[in-house]
Design a protein around this motif. Structure first.
Motif, PDB file in Angstrom:
ATOM      1  N   SER A   1      -3.348   0.403  -2.167  1.00  0.00           N
ATOM      2  CA  SER A   1      -2.338   0.319  -1.109  1.00  0.00           C
ATOM      3  C   SER A   1      -0.938   0.471  -1.671  1.00  0.00           C
ATOM      4  CB  SER A   1      -2.458  -1.006  -0.356  1.00  0.00           C
ATOM      5  OG  SER A   1      -3.674  -1.078   0.318  1.00  0.00           O
TER       6      SER A   1
ATOM      7  N   HIS B   1       1.697   3.354  -0.543  1.00  0.00           N
ATOM      8  CA  HIS B   1       2.999   3.018   0.042  1.00  0.00           C
ATOM      9  C   HIS B   1       4.164   3.389  -0.871  1.00  0.00           C
ATOM     10  CE1 HIS B   1       1.564   1.323   3.721  1.00  0.00           C
ATOM     11  NE2 HIS B   1       0.821   0.420   3.108  1.00  0.00           N
TER      12      HIS B   1
ATOM     13  N   ALA C   1      -0.527  -5.059   5.159  1.00  0.00           N
ATOM     14  CA  ALA C   1      -1.612  -4.085   5.349  1.00  0.00           C
ATOM     15  C   ALA C   1      -2.902  -4.562   4.690  1.00  0.00           C
ATOM     16  CB  ALA C   1      -1.200  -2.729   4.794  1.00  0.00           C
TER      17      ALA C   1
END
Length: 137
Positions: free
Chosen positions: A88, A92, A119
């Motif tokens: 993640s 990002h 998230a």
């Protein structure tokens, strides 16, 4: 793509003959390449450090492969959560890099770390051990 060198970082573009600035769009101090962006860069290391607080003992900043190796060797019960955190973060950070470079939108490392944590928390709450793992974040 980050591990296999498939991202179009400045070093890859320059190698292909495309003239671009080779300065990292995140920290503006070093040459941009995959190893630097993930996680040798001050900006990205601040993000991953806030997500994985036990990285403070590392003497050198790990690149993405070293970070995956560290997780694989040192975390037994919570590997999946840490792998998800790193994946993640890569996603990002790359999006944040592109927003800075092409959209002129700069987000602080703290804000991006909060977005990543949110998230990941929403994803792991669906897991069987989600309640236990979410307390770790």
């Amino acid at each position: 793509m980050a591990i296999r060198g498939g991202l179009k970082t400045a070093d890859c573009l320059i190698f292909r003959g495309i003239l671009v600035s080779n300065t990292c769009a995140l920290c503006h101090h070093f040459e941009e390449n995959v190893s630097h962006i993930f996680f040798e860069c001050d900006y990205s290391f601040a993000i991953v450090s806030s997500l994985m607080r036990n990285l403070g003992f590392l003497l050198l900043r790990p690149n993405i492969l070293q970070l995956f190796e560290y997780i694989d060797e040192s975390h037994t019960n919570d590997k999946d959560m840490y792998f998800l955190l790193v994946c993640s973060a890569v996603y990002h950070i790359w999006r944040g890099r592109n927003e800075r470079k092409f959209g002129g939108n700069a987000v602080s490392s703290t804000s991006l770390a909060i977005k990543i944590k949110t998230a990941v928390l929403s994803k792991i709450r669906m897991w069987k051990k989600g309640g236990i793992l979410s307390e770790m974040l």
